[in-house]
Write a protein that holds these residues in place. Structure first.
Motif, PDB file in Angstrom:
ATOM      1  N   CYS A  96       6.677   5.596  16.185  1.00 29.84           N
ATOM      2  CA  CYS A  96       5.336   5.338  16.172  1.00 29.84           C
ATOM      3  C   CYS A  96       4.474   6.097  14.756  1.00 29.84           C
ATOM      4  O   CYS A  96       5.119   6.985  14.555  1.00 29.84           O
ATOM      5  N   ALA A  97       3.621   5.508  14.406  1.00 25.90           N
ATOM      6  CA  ALA A  97       3.189   5.920  13.257  1.00 25.90           C
ATOM      7  C   ALA A  97       1.322   5.864  13.243  1.00 25.90           C
ATOM      8  O   ALA A  97       1.014   5.376  14.071  1.00 25.90           O
ATOM      9  N   ALA A  98       0.901   6.732  12.525  1.00 28.85           N
ATOM     10  CA  ALA A  98      -0.741   6.920  12.682  1.00 28.85           C
ATOM     11  C   ALA A  98      -0.971   6.847  11.081  1.00 28.85           C
ATOM     12  O   ALA A  98      -0.561   7.458  10.254  1.00 28.85           O
ATOM     13  N   GLY A  99      -2.256   6.057  10.963  1.00 29.38           N
ATOM     14  CA  GLY A  99      -2.817   6.143   9.577  1.00 29.38           C
ATOM     15  C   GLY A  99      -4.011   5.575   9.550  1.00 29.38           C
ATOM     16  O   GLY A  99      -4.370   4.878  10.495  1.00 29.38           O
ATOM     17  N   GLN A 100      -4.849   5.908   8.457  1.00 29.68           N
ATOM     18  CA  GLN A 100      -6.086   5.415   8.375  1.00 29.68           C
ATOM     19  C   GLN A 100      -6.191   4.000   7.419  1.00 29.68           C
ATOM     20  O   GLN A 100      -6.387   4.161   6.237  1.00 29.68           O
ATOM     21  N   LEU A 101      -5.780   2.897   7.969  1.00 34.67           N
ATOM     22  CA  LEU A 101      -5.474   1.751   7.466  1.00 34.67           C
ATOM     23  C   LEU A 101      -6.665   0.667   7.833  1.00 34.67           C
ATOM     24  O   LEU A 101      -7.169   0.786   8.664  1.00 34.67           O
ATOM     25  N   ALA A 102      -6.863  -0.089   6.936  1.00 36.71           N
ATOM     26  CA  ALA A 102      -7.782  -1.303   7.214  1.00 36.71           C
ATOM     27  C   ALA A 102      -7.036  -2.164   7.990  1.00 36.71           C
ATOM     28  O   ALA A 102      -6.074  -2.331   8.103  1.00 36.71           O
ATOM     29  N   PRO A 103      -7.792  -2.960   8.812  1.00 36.38           N
ATOM     30  CA  PRO A 103      -7.086  -3.840   9.924  1.00 36.38           C
ATOM     31  C   PRO A 103      -6.070  -4.762   9.284  1.00 36.38           C
ATOM     32  O   PRO A 103      -5.171  -5.448   9.944  1.00 36.38           O
ATOM     33  N   TRP A 104      -6.444  -5.352   7.838  1.00 28.88           N
ATOM     34  CA  TRP A 104      -5.480  -6.267   7.141  1.00 28.88           C
ATOM     35  C   TRP A 104      -4.315  -5.498   6.728  1.00 28.88           C
ATOM     36  O   TRP A 104      -3.512  -6.298   5.792  1.00 28.88           O
ATOM     37  N   LEU A 105      -4.143  -4.559   6.762  1.00 34.68           N
ATOM     38  CA  LEU A 105      -3.115  -3.759   6.373  1.00 34.68           C
ATOM     39  C   LEU A 105      -2.171  -3.032   7.144  1.00 34.68           C
ATOM     40  O   LEU A 105      -1.412  -2.045   6.924  1.00 34.68           O
ATOM     41  N   LEU A 106      -2.268  -3.531   8.552  1.00 32.89           N
ATOM     42  CA  LEU A 106      -1.530  -2.669   9.610  1.00 32.89           C
ATOM     43  C   LEU A 106       0.085  -3.010   9.348  1.00 32.89           C
ATOM     44  O   LEU A 106       0.611  -1.751  10.001  1.00 32.89           O
ATOM     45  N   ARG A 107       0.519  -3.754   8.938  1.00 32.81           N
ATOM     46  CA  ARG A 107       2.101  -3.944   8.654  1.00 32.81           C
ATOM     47  C   ARG A 107       2.513  -3.091   7.485  1.00 32.81           C
ATOM     48  O   ARG A 107       3.782  -2.895   7.375  1.00 32.81           O
ATOM     49  N   ASN A 108       1.645  -2.268   6.407  1.00 34.18           N
ATOM     50  CA  ASN A 108       2.066  -1.670   5.432  1.00 34.18           C
ATOM     51  C   ASN A 108       2.502  -0.324   5.909  1.00 34.18           C
ATOM     52  O   ASN A 108       1.818   0.559   6.233  1.00 34.18           O
TER      53      ASN A 108
END
Length: 125
Positions: A96-108
């Motif tokens: 599992c991973a956590a990040g402050q990503l925009a919804p359209w970048l979740l795969r990055n």
């Protein structure tokens, strides 16, 4: 700083179900998008599923759509991956991973700042 601890992996037979959990430390869990990735020895780590910080957006790799469900409980600082109809090709270490990503970048993958140690899922045929 966020620390992530996965649990729930194990050895199951094809067709069985498992639920992975990822417990996060810190009081800012709800501000992070959460993702699940997996890796097989000798192969690159691949995206499996992710959920946005506000729970509105989820994304899945094609091979798990309809079988895996990602969810989160912000009150418990935990993200889950419910897996049904498991197949031998689902065998991998799941992270599992956590990040402050925009919804359209979740795969990055590069957008995720924190990673857990992984939990092994083995599906026998």
């Amino acid at each position: 700083q966020v620390q992530l601890v996965e649990s729930g992996g194990g050895l199951v037979q094809a067709g069985d179900s498992l639920r992975l959990s990822c417990a996060a430390s810190g009081r800012t869990f709800s501000s992070y998008a959460m993702g699940w990735f997996r890796q097989v020895p000798g192969k690159e780590r691949e995206f499996v599923a992710a959920i946005s910080s506000n729970e509105i957006t989820t994304d899945y790799t094609d091979s798990v759509k309809g079988r895996f469900t990602i969810s989160r409980d912000n009150a418990k600082n935990t993200v889950y991956l419910q897996m049904i109809s498991l197949k031998p090709e689902d065998t991998a270490v799941y992270y599992c991973a956590a990040g402050q990503l925009a919804p359209w970048l979740l795969r990055n993958q590069r957008g995720y700042d924190y990673w857990g140690q992984g939990t092994q899922v083995t599906v026998s045929s």
